[in-house]
Design a protein around this motif. Structure first.
Motif, PDB file in Angstrom:
ATOM      1  N   LYS A   1      78.198  28.126   5.464  1.00 12.09           N
ATOM      2  CA  LYS A   1      77.288  27.899   4.230  1.00 12.09           C
ATOM      3  C   LYS A   1      78.006  27.411   2.940  1.00 12.09           C
ATOM      4  O   LYS A   1      79.337  27.308   2.844  1.00 12.09           O
TER       5      LYS A   1
ATOM      6  N   CYS B   1      79.710  30.929   0.987  1.00 12.27           N
ATOM      7  CA  CYS B   1      80.640  31.648   1.649  1.00 12.27           C
ATOM      8  C   CYS B   1      80.963  31.095   3.036  1.00 12.27           C
ATOM      9  O   CYS B   1      80.630  29.985   3.359  1.00 12.27           O
TER      10      CYS B   1
ATOM     11  N   CYS C   1      80.143  32.148   6.178  1.00 12.92           N
ATOM     12  CA  CYS C   1      79.156  32.512   7.205  1.00 12.92           C
ATOM     13  C   CYS C   1      78.973  31.204   7.752  1.00 12.92           C
ATOM     14  O   CYS C   1      78.900  30.116   7.420  1.00 12.92           O
TER      15      CYS C   1
ATOM     16  N   THR D   1      75.615  36.663   8.333  1.00  9.97           N
ATOM     17  CA  THR D   1      75.600  37.094   7.097  1.00  9.97           C
ATOM     18  C   THR D   1      76.722  37.740   6.604  1.00  9.97           C
ATOM     19  O   THR D   1      77.415  38.111   7.515  1.00  9.97           O
ATOM     20  N   CYS D   2      77.004  37.970   5.291  1.00 11.88           N
ATOM     21  CA  CYS D   2      78.026  38.877   4.632  1.00 11.88           C
ATOM     22  C   CYS D   2      77.532  39.096   3.373  1.00 11.88           C
ATOM     23  O   CYS D   2      76.535  38.852   2.836  1.00 11.88           O
TER      24      CYS D   2
ATOM     25  N   CYS E   1      76.150  36.131   1.036  1.00 16.79           N
ATOM     26  CA  CYS E   1      74.616  35.621   1.235  1.00 16.79           C
ATOM     27  C   CYS E   1      73.753  36.427   1.182  1.00 16.79           C
ATOM     28  O   CYS E   1      72.479  36.313   1.205  1.00 16.79           O
TER      29      CYS E   1
HETATM   30 ZN    ZN Z   1      77.682  34.946   3.981  1.00 20.68          ZN
END
Ligand code: ZN
Ligand code: ADP
Ligand code: MG
Length: 480
Positions: free
Chosen positions: A20, A23, A25, A37-38, A41
């Motif tokens: 992304k 980030c 991900c 996801t993290c 995001c």
């Molecule tokens: Zn993320």
């Protein structure tokens, strides 16, 4: 026409980075909901974004490929709005200082060449997706999938230069080819990696000032873009004919009903309260990097088209069709490497091959006839083993069964008769069987030559090599 149509397009193209934009991900499509996801995001408080350099590189390339100037100093802003699939409460997007500006894409519609100006290209993050329970049999509930949140996008905005639904469609076709060629986006419309909003207005012919526009969303195929604009032009001209005024609003296209429906009014200018993103430093792009990117830019559709015309001496029309996608252009050139008769190969690719693919709704990537298989067939025609007409039949069978040309020719006994002794025999038989015509021919009825040719061809069930039939018949008639 009393009114002139004015269209400006905003295209969102997903950049094909592995991760992304802010980030690490994955951007992989089709994973389980919320797997990619993290905290960053998901918009958790206190996290810090880090800009993905590859995304900037792709955006630079998109700018160069569309002849944009690159802002050496560009910057991300916060665009504030609430939306359930945007957990941060704002979208990080370039506003005041986009990465690129003042570009263009050339198009041609019905023989008219035209330059469509690009106002700006900016980078931004994508939002997530809402999944409504109605579609899952759980009415009354909605779900959110943040996998797409933070996927890097470029938004490419044109000046209001387009004048018809066809031009809009052609612009999109060219833009898609450019983005594919330059390898910045896979432009997969089914997966949403290329999305388009169309701004449409009408003005009385001759008027300078632009009319009030509506913005059409939810256009997920080029055909729908064209259809939605056609509908909108019709709707707006009816409003203007009645002396009413068009309301500036966002409308959704309903592809089942073929109509546009109001979504939200835009009369009060939106108030996103943009301000520079304080968690990201401005982006400085040094000219060396840009020059390197420019040098590494692959050949683009327009250049390839011109090269095909020059190098292979095929008509511009052919070159346009053959370079519509990079994969098709590669197919053509791979075929040429095996059989170097450019116009013949072009005829076959544009004719038989594209026809079959279209009937089948298949892309060239999934073509069952490889360049080797196609050119093996063309070599058979070239050698005189089969006629061009038979070759078409063989090709259909090749496409359907995947068998090599030679096998089909053998199986069907289609091989052309090119051996002169058997054709000479047929010629003799025909002349013998038609004494009256032979006499008429000798007394000056030259036209009967064609009749004899026809008879020989018929006797050979169409398999005799026509050039040879002509030659042998001429010889024979001279002799006697
Ligand atoms: Zn993320
Ligand atoms: P917004 O941010 O509201 O979408 P923009 O000013 O960025 O507005 O314009 C978006 C697009 O609309 C651009 O492609 C522009 O060319 C086009 N556009 C602007 N005014 C008109 C108009 N009157 N008719 C048709 N298109 C228009
Ligand atoms: Mg807009």
């Amino acid at each position: 026409m009393k009114y002139e149509t004015v269209i400006g397009l905003e295209v969102h193209a997903q950049l094909k980075t592995k991760t992304k934009i802010f980030c690490s991900c994955s951007t992989e499509f089709g994973r389980q909901a919320n797997e990619n996801t993290c905290p960053i995001c998901l918009g958790m408080p206190g996290v810090l974004p880090v800009l993905n350099k590859q995304a900037v590189e792709f955006a630079v390339r998109a700018c160069l490929a569309t002849h944009c100037e690159i802002n050496p100093h560009n910057q991300f802003d916060r665009k504030n709005y609430f939306y359930p699939d945007l957990a941060k409460g704002y979208q990080t997007s370039q506003f005041a200082l986009p990465i690129g500006k003042n570009g263009h894409v050339n198009i041609e519609v019905n023989g008219n060449k035209k330059r469509i100006r690009i106002l700006r290209i900016h980078m931004e993050e994508d939002a997530g997706k809402l999944i409504h329970g109605e579609n899952l049999g759980i009415p009354g509930k909605s779900y959110v999938d943040f996998n797409r949140t933070g996927t890097p996008l470029t938004e490419i905005v044109t000046e209001p230069d387009l004048r018809s639904p066809e031009e809009a469609r052609e612009y999109l076709t060219q833009l898609k080819a450019i983005l594919e060629y330059s390898e910045v986006s896979d432009c997969n419309m089914e997966e949403g990696s290329l999305r388009c909003d169309a701004n449409v207005s009408l003005r009385p012919v001759g008027q300078e000032e632009l009319g009030t526009r509506t913005e059409l969303k939810n256009l997920n195929s080029f055909r729908f873009v064209q259809k939605a604009i056609e509908y909108e032009v019709d709707r707006q001209s009816r409003i203007l004919d009645q002396g009413d005024r068009v309301i500036q609003e966002t409308r959704l296209y309903d592809s089942d009903k073929g109509v546009t429906l109001p979504m939200r009014s835009k009369e009060e200018a939106h108030d996103y309260r943009y301000f520079p993103e304080p968690d990201l430093v401005p982006v400085a792009i040094d000219s060396e990097w840009v020059e390197r990117a420019r040098k590494n830019l692959p050949e683009l559709p327009e250049q390839k088209r011109q090269r095909f015309v020059k190098e292979y001496e095929i008509p511009e029309y052919d070159a346009g069709v053959l370079t519509a996608s990079r994969a098709l252009a590669n197919y053509y050139e791979d075929s040429l490497a095996l059989f170097s008769q450019p116009k013949i190969v072009s005829n076959w690719v544009m004719g038989e091959l594209l026809r079959e693919l279209k009937n089948d709704d298949r892309g060239i990537e999934n073509c069952p006839v490889s360049p080797t298989a196609l050119t093996d067939l063309l070599k058979l025609i070239d050698k005189g083993s089969i006629s061009g007409k038979m070759a078409k039949e063989v090709f259909e069978e090749m496409y359907r069964t995947g068998k090599p040309a030679e096998d089909i020719v053998k199986e069907k006994g289609l091989a052309q008769i090119s051996d002169s002794s058997s054709i000479a025999k047929l010629v003799e038989d025909i002349l013998e069987a038609n004494p009256q015509q032979l006499q008429d021919y000798r007394s000056g009825k030259d036209k009967l030559f064609g009749y004899f040719v026809g008879q020989v061809m018929k006797a050979s069930k169409g398999q005799a090599n026509p050039a040879l039939v002509n030659q042998l018949l001429k010889d024979k008639l001279k002799q006697n």
